[in-house]
Design a protein around this motif. Structure first.
Motif, PDB file in Angstrom:
ATOM      1  N   GLY A   1     -21.033  -9.708   6.876  1.00  0.00           N
ATOM      2  CA  GLY A   1     -22.218 -10.201   6.197  1.00  0.00           C
ATOM      3  C   GLY A   1     -23.201 -10.815   7.169  1.00  0.00           C
ATOM      4  O   GLY A   1     -22.970 -10.850   8.382  1.00  0.00           O
ATOM      5  N   GLY A   2     -24.303 -11.312   6.653  1.00  0.00           N
ATOM      6  CA  GLY A   2     -25.296 -11.958   7.497  1.00  0.00           C
ATOM      7  C   GLY A   2     -24.838 -13.330   7.953  1.00  0.00           C
ATOM      8  O   GLY A   2     -23.798 -13.843   7.504  1.00  0.00           O
ATOM      9  N   SER A   3     -25.583 -13.934   8.837  1.00  0.00           N
ATOM     10  CA  SER A   3     -25.244 -15.266   9.326  1.00  0.00           C
ATOM     11  C   SER A   3     -25.299 -16.271   8.177  1.00  0.00           C
ATOM     12  O   SER A   3     -26.119 -16.141   7.257  1.00  0.00           O
ATOM     13  N   GLU A   4     -24.421 -17.279   8.243  1.00  0.00           N
ATOM     14  CA  GLU A   4     -24.293 -18.209   7.122  1.00  0.00           C
ATOM     15  C   GLU A   4     -23.919 -19.608   7.617  1.00  0.00           C
ATOM     16  O   GLU A   4     -23.069 -19.763   8.480  1.00  0.00           O
ATOM     17  N   ASP A   5     -24.578 -20.620   7.081  1.00  0.00           N
ATOM     18  CA  ASP A   5     -24.203 -22.008   7.367  1.00  0.00           C
ATOM     19  C   ASP A   5     -22.967 -22.356   6.546  1.00  0.00           C
ATOM     20  O   ASP A   5     -22.954 -22.180   5.327  1.00  0.00           O
ATOM     21  N   LEU A   6     -21.929 -22.855   7.211  1.00  0.00           N
ATOM     22  CA  LEU A   6     -20.680 -23.186   6.521  1.00  0.00           C
ATOM     23  C   LEU A   6     -20.474 -24.680   6.331  1.00  0.00           C
ATOM     24  O   LEU A   6     -19.803 -25.104   5.389  1.00  0.00           O
ATOM     25  N   ALA A   7     -21.014 -25.491   7.217  1.00  0.00           N
ATOM     26  CA  ALA A   7     -20.853 -26.944   7.101  1.00  0.00           C
ATOM     27  C   ALA A   7     -22.039 -27.619   7.777  1.00  0.00           C
ATOM     28  O   ALA A   7     -22.573 -27.122   8.764  1.00  0.00           O
ATOM     29  N   LYS A   8     -22.438 -28.764   7.210  1.00  0.00           N
ATOM     30  CA  LYS A   8     -23.538 -29.533   7.774  1.00  0.00           C
ATOM     31  C   LYS A   8     -23.116 -30.983   7.961  1.00  0.00           C
ATOM     32  O   LYS A   8     -22.194 -31.463   7.305  1.00  0.00           O
ATOM     33  N   THR A   9     -23.802 -31.658   8.855  1.00  0.00           N
ATOM     34  CA  THR A   9     -23.532 -33.075   9.075  1.00  0.00           C
ATOM     35  C   THR A   9     -24.186 -33.906   7.973  1.00  0.00           C
ATOM     36  O   THR A   9     -24.934 -33.382   7.140  1.00  0.00           O
ATOM     37  N   ALA A  10     -23.928 -35.195   7.979  1.00  0.00           N
ATOM     38  CA  ALA A  10     -24.508 -36.085   6.973  1.00  0.00           C
ATOM     39  C   ALA A  10     -26.032 -36.112   7.054  1.00  0.00           C
ATOM     40  O   ALA A  10     -26.711 -36.414   6.074  1.00  0.00           O
ATOM     41  N   THR A  11     -26.570 -35.778   8.229  1.00  0.00           N
ATOM     42  CA  THR A  11     -28.026 -35.770   8.401  1.00  0.00           C
ATOM     43  C   THR A  11     -28.647 -34.407   8.137  1.00  0.00           C
ATOM     44  O   THR A  11     -29.836 -34.209   8.343  1.00  0.00           O
ATOM     45  N   GLY A  12     -27.804 -33.440   7.703  1.00  0.00           N
ATOM     46  CA  GLY A  12     -28.318 -32.130   7.338  1.00  0.00           C
ATOM     47  C   GLY A  12     -28.366 -31.110   8.461  1.00  0.00           C
ATOM     48  O   GLY A  12     -28.845 -29.990   8.266  1.00  0.00           O
ATOM     49  N   GLU A  13     -27.863 -31.475   9.627  1.00  0.00           N
ATOM     50  CA  GLU A  13     -27.841 -30.523  10.738  1.00  0.00           C
ATOM     51  C   GLU A  13     -26.645 -29.588  10.595  1.00  0.00           C
ATOM     52  O   GLU A  13     -25.587 -29.981  10.099  1.00  0.00           O
ATOM     53  N   VAL A  14     -26.814 -28.346  11.041  1.00  0.00           N
ATOM     54  CA  VAL A  14     -25.737 -27.366  10.943  1.00  0.00           C
ATOM     55  C   VAL A  14     -24.589 -27.766  11.866  1.00  0.00           C
ATOM     56  O   VAL A  14     -24.793 -28.025  13.052  1.00  0.00           O
ATOM     57  N   ALA A  15     -23.381 -27.821  11.314  1.00  0.00           N
ATOM     58  CA  ALA A  15     -22.193 -28.178  12.093  1.00  0.00           C
ATOM     59  C   ALA A  15     -21.373 -26.944  12.445  1.00  0.00           C
ATOM     60  O   ALA A  15     -20.872 -26.815  13.561  1.00  0.00           O
ATOM     61  N   ILE A  16     -21.222 -26.044  11.472  1.00  0.00           N
ATOM     62  CA  ILE A  16     -20.497 -24.784  11.684  1.00  0.00           C
ATOM     63  C   ILE A  16     -21.276 -23.676  10.988  1.00  0.00           C
ATOM     64  O   ILE A  16     -21.718 -23.841   9.851  1.00  0.00           O
ATOM     65  N   GLU A  17     -21.434 -22.552  11.659  1.00  0.00           N
ATOM     66  CA  GLU A  17     -22.119 -21.405  11.069  1.00  0.00           C
ATOM     67  C   GLU A  17     -21.502 -20.120  11.596  1.00  0.00           C
ATOM     68  O   GLU A  17     -20.801 -20.121  12.607  1.00  0.00           O
ATOM     69  N   THR A  18     -21.751 -19.041  10.879  1.00  0.00           N
ATOM     70  CA  THR A  18     -21.332 -17.739  11.382  1.00  0.00           C
ATOM     71  C   THR A  18     -22.537 -17.037  11.983  1.00  0.00           C
ATOM     72  O   THR A  18     -23.673 -17.259  11.565  1.00  0.00           O
ATOM     73  N   ARG A  19     -22.285 -16.216  12.966  1.00  0.00           N
ATOM     74  CA  ARG A  19     -23.281 -15.293  13.488  1.00  0.00           C
ATOM     75  C   ARG A  19     -22.798 -13.910  13.080  1.00  0.00           C
ATOM     76  O   ARG A  19     -21.808 -13.410  13.624  1.00  0.00           O
ATOM     77  N   GLY A  20     -23.482 -13.334  12.081  1.00  0.00           N
ATOM     78  CA  GLY A  20     -23.051 -12.056  11.539  1.00  0.00           C
ATOM     79  C   GLY A  20     -24.086 -10.970  11.731  1.00  0.00           C
ATOM     80  O   GLY A  20     -24.870 -11.006  12.688  1.00  0.00           O
ATOM     81  N   ALA A  21     -24.104 -10.014  10.817  1.00  0.00           N
ATOM     82  CA  ALA A  21     -25.028  -8.879  10.910  1.00  0.00           C
ATOM     83  C   ALA A  21     -26.469  -9.365  11.039  1.00  0.00           C
ATOM     84  O   ALA A  21     -26.907 -10.257  10.311  1.00  0.00           O
ATOM     85  N   GLY A  22     -27.180  -8.803  11.995  1.00  0.00           N
ATOM     86  CA  GLY A  22     -28.557  -9.200  12.235  1.00  0.00           C
ATOM     87  C   GLY A  22     -28.701 -10.382  13.170  1.00  0.00           C
ATOM     88  O   GLY A  22     -29.818 -10.815  13.456  1.00  0.00           O
ATOM     89  N   GLY A  23     -27.560 -10.889  13.661  1.00  0.00           N
ATOM     90  CA  GLY A  23     -27.599 -12.029  14.570  1.00  0.00           C
ATOM     91  C   GLY A  23     -27.022 -11.704  15.930  1.00  0.00           C
ATOM     92  O   GLY A  23     -26.533 -10.596  16.174  1.00  0.00           O
ATOM     93  N   GLN A  24     -27.062 -12.666  16.820  1.00  0.00           N
ATOM     94  CA  GLN A  24     -26.489 -12.513  18.159  1.00  0.00           C
ATOM     95  C   GLN A  24     -26.058 -13.879  18.654  1.00  0.00           C
ATOM     96  O   GLN A  24     -26.401 -14.910  18.071  1.00  0.00           O
TER      97      GLN A  24
END
Length: 202
Positions: free
Chosen positions: A123-146
């Motif tokens: 699938g496409g890239s997806e944010d999986l977890a964010k910090t308390a301040t809303g910053e991305v903590a864990i994400e996937t790099r999928g189709a269309g990403g690098q």
């Protein structure tokens, strides 16, 4: 490592990636932005004869995710403190899977990339977890990403928080030995393990 040695190392990495069935693309020196249009690269690896022309003048190297690289996906940990809890949870769920996920790298910022191939459509890239301040903590790099890969270099930090020096990405394992797994294996119910998710939001 001088400039010429760095370029040769990048070209060698690009050739190794192609041999492993991955699609490398040149990125701006010290950065994470592709130099060229890379629509054609999303169809598959470039010809090895094109490597010297495309990787020059200090370019970094990125790897295209998705079908272009044999259904490769990158699990990107921007929050370094979640890396070990994730691995610990994964090991408690499946020691076999934990033992197979041996290809990963540490980034200059202190984050981590876990690399694997998906036995099915990516699938496409997806944010999986964010910090308390809303910053991305864990994400996937999928189709269309690098993602950027070793031996690329980047300057740590920004503004006053940077030392202004290039630091390398460090790859552990070999792209030629990427395990093929299901998405659910590393993302049960489409998310990160509960311990990692709760840590990210605390």
């Amino acid at each position: 490592m001088n400039a010429q040695q760095f370029t040769e190392a990048i070209r060698s990495a690009a050739l190794a990636a192609i041999k492993a069935g991955c699609a490398p693309i040149p990125n701006r020196p010290g950065g994470k932005a592709p130099i060229d249009k890379w629509t054609a690269d999303m169809a598959g690896p470039m010809d090895t004869a094109d490597v010297p022309q495309r990787f020059r003048n200090g370019a970094n190297i990125g790897i295209v995710c998705g079908a272009a690289s044999g259904n490769l996906e990158c699990l990107d940990f921007d929050a370094a403190e979640l890396w070990q809890p994730f691995l610990d949870t994964l090991e408690s769920v499946s020691q076999d899977l934990h033992g197979r996920l041996t290809v990963w790298q540490k980034t200059p910022s202190g984050g981590y990339h876990l690399l694997y191939r998906v036995s099915g459509e990516v699938g496409g890239s997806e944010d999986l977890a964010k910090t308390a301040t809303g910053e991305v903590a864990i994400e996937t790099r999928g189709a269309g990403g690098q993602f950027i890969i070793a031996p690329s270099r980047a300057v740590r930090g920004h503004g006053k928080d940077t030392d202004g020096k290039p630091h390398p990405y460090t790859l552990h394992g070999d792209l030629a030995h990427l395990p093929a797994i299901t998405v659910a294996a590393v993302r049960p119910s489409g998310s990160v393990p509960p311990c990692a998710a709760s840590s990210a939001s605390s």
